[in-house]
Design a protein around this motif. Structure first.
Motif, PDB file in Angstrom:
ATOM      1  N   TYR A   1      -5.508  -0.449   4.195  1.00 44.41           N
ATOM      2  CA  TYR A   1      -5.125  -1.565   3.342  1.00 44.41           C
ATOM      3  C   TYR A   1      -5.786  -2.853   3.812  1.00 44.41           C
ATOM      4  CZ  TYR A   1      -1.876   1.601   1.209  1.00 44.41           C
ATOM      5  OH  TYR A   1      -1.350   2.652   0.522  1.00 44.41           O
TER       6      TYR A   1
ATOM      7  N   PRO B   1       0.768  -1.224   0.000  1.00 41.25           N
ATOM      8  CA  PRO B   1       0.000   0.000   0.000  1.00 41.25           C
ATOM      9  C   PRO B   1       0.801   1.276   0.000  1.00 41.25           C
ATOM     10  CG  PRO B   1      -0.245  -1.193   2.044  1.00 41.25           C
ATOM     11  CD  PRO B   1       0.747  -1.911   1.229  1.00 41.25           C
TER      12      PRO B   1
ATOM     13  N   HIS C   1      -4.258  -1.615  -1.196  1.00 38.41           N
ATOM     14  CA  HIS C   1      -5.240  -0.644  -0.708  1.00 38.41           C
ATOM     15  C   HIS C   1      -6.642  -1.213  -0.876  1.00 38.41           C
ATOM     16  CE1 HIS C   1      -7.408   3.124  -0.133  1.00 38.41           C
ATOM     17  NE2 HIS C   1      -6.306   3.569   0.429  1.00 38.41           N
ATOM     18  N   CYS C   2      -7.456  -1.084   0.159  1.00 42.98           N
ATOM     19  CA  CYS C   2      -8.794  -1.692   0.156  1.00 42.98           C
ATOM     20  C   CYS C   2      -9.605  -1.259  -1.064  1.00 42.98           C
ATOM     21  CB  CYS C   2      -9.543  -1.316   1.438  1.00 42.98           C
ATOM     22  SG  CYS C   2      -8.729  -1.840   2.962  1.00 42.98           S
TER      23      CYS C   2
ATOM     24  N   GLN D   1      -8.372  -6.389   7.578  1.00 45.68           N
ATOM     25  CA  GLN D   1      -7.128  -5.737   7.983  1.00 45.68           C
ATOM     26  C   GLN D   1      -6.283  -6.551   8.947  1.00 45.68           C
ATOM     27  OE1 GLN D   1      -8.740  -1.630   8.910  1.00 45.68           O
ATOM     28  NE2 GLN D   1      -7.002  -1.149   7.612  1.00 45.68           N
TER      29      GLN D   1
END
Length: 250
Positions: A57, A21, A77-78, A40
């Motif tokens: 992330y 990330p 990254h989410c 996470q």
């Protein structure tokens, strides 16, 4: 001594070929020091290692592989995992972790030990000023399409486990500089908290004298040292990992 350290580190560091990330730093961490969302925090080694992603992330569960003795994780990254595409290729970054067994009382490797594992790479930077010993290396080729041949690597020991981290990003990403080092240190810091605080809290609750003042909770981190007796297993990675990494940069 150098040969012994090299032999001990080869398994984990060579398998930590993955990305990470980028758009967050220590200064931007959320108030909650350890995010407990499913995306996470992910258990490895039968729950003895609670690997935690940096704030913002998430784990790519299609590519991550928990195992009894350790495992492999891919983190991005989410928003990119959810397909929203909030970050363009120049701001993308991916992080990987390889977890394997370490010998009893093993210490984390020094930055020089990590760099010695990759004689074909050019050492651009070495850091030992925070939790992780880190090196920034330039390889002849990138690990995946769209990724820079430059990336970060680091490692630390958590009780009986060696955790090797790597961060990959496209050319021009700030994650290839100090921001990437901050992300890896954040991942290590959050992993130590997630893995050690619950056990410390349980032990403290089991102690009798209610009148005694509670002791400060301090996650135990094994600092870098000259003697690394860690020998990490090489977890199997899912087929098509390089294609999966490349897709996160698009």
């Amino acid at each position: 001594m150098a040969k012994a350290v090299a032999a001990a580190l080869t398994g984990a560091l060579l398998t930590a070929c993955s990305p990470a990330p980028q758009e967050l730093s220590f200064a931007a961490r959320s108030a909650d020091p350890v995010a407990r969302k499913d995306g996470q925090v992910m258990p490895f080694a039968n729950g003895e290692v609670m690997l935690a992603a940096p704030a913002g992330y998430c784990f790519d569960r299609r590519s991550s592989l928990p195992q009894a003795g350790g495992g492999f994780a891919l983190i991005a990254h989410c928003s990119r995992l959810e397909g929203r595409g909030w970050f363009g290729a120049r701001k993308a970054a991916v992080l990987t972790a390889s977890i394997g067994p370490a010998r009893q009382n093993a210490l984390a490797p020094r930055a020089s030990d990590i760099a010695a594992m990759f004689p074909g790479a050019r050492l651009l930077e070495s850091r030992e000023d925070q939790l992780l010993p880190l090196v920034r290396l330039e390889f002849p080729q990138a690990v995946a399409k769209g990724a820079s041949p430059v990336h970060w690597r680091g490692a630390f020991v958590l009780d009986r486990h060696l955790i090797a981290l790597a961060l990959y990003a496209p050319d021009g990403s700030s994650a290839l500089g100090s921001h990437g080092a901050a992300l890896l240190n954040e991942a290590a810091h959050r992993t130590l908290e997630a893995s050690t605080l619950p056990a410390l809290e349980q032990a403290q609750a089991a102690q009798a004298p209610a009148a005694a003042a509670p002791a400060a909770l301090r996650p135990r981190f094994r600092p870098a040292g000259p003697d690394t007796g860690a020998k990490a297993a090489a977890p199997r990675k899912k087929r098509g990992l390089s294609q999966r990494i490349a897709g996160l940069f698009q």
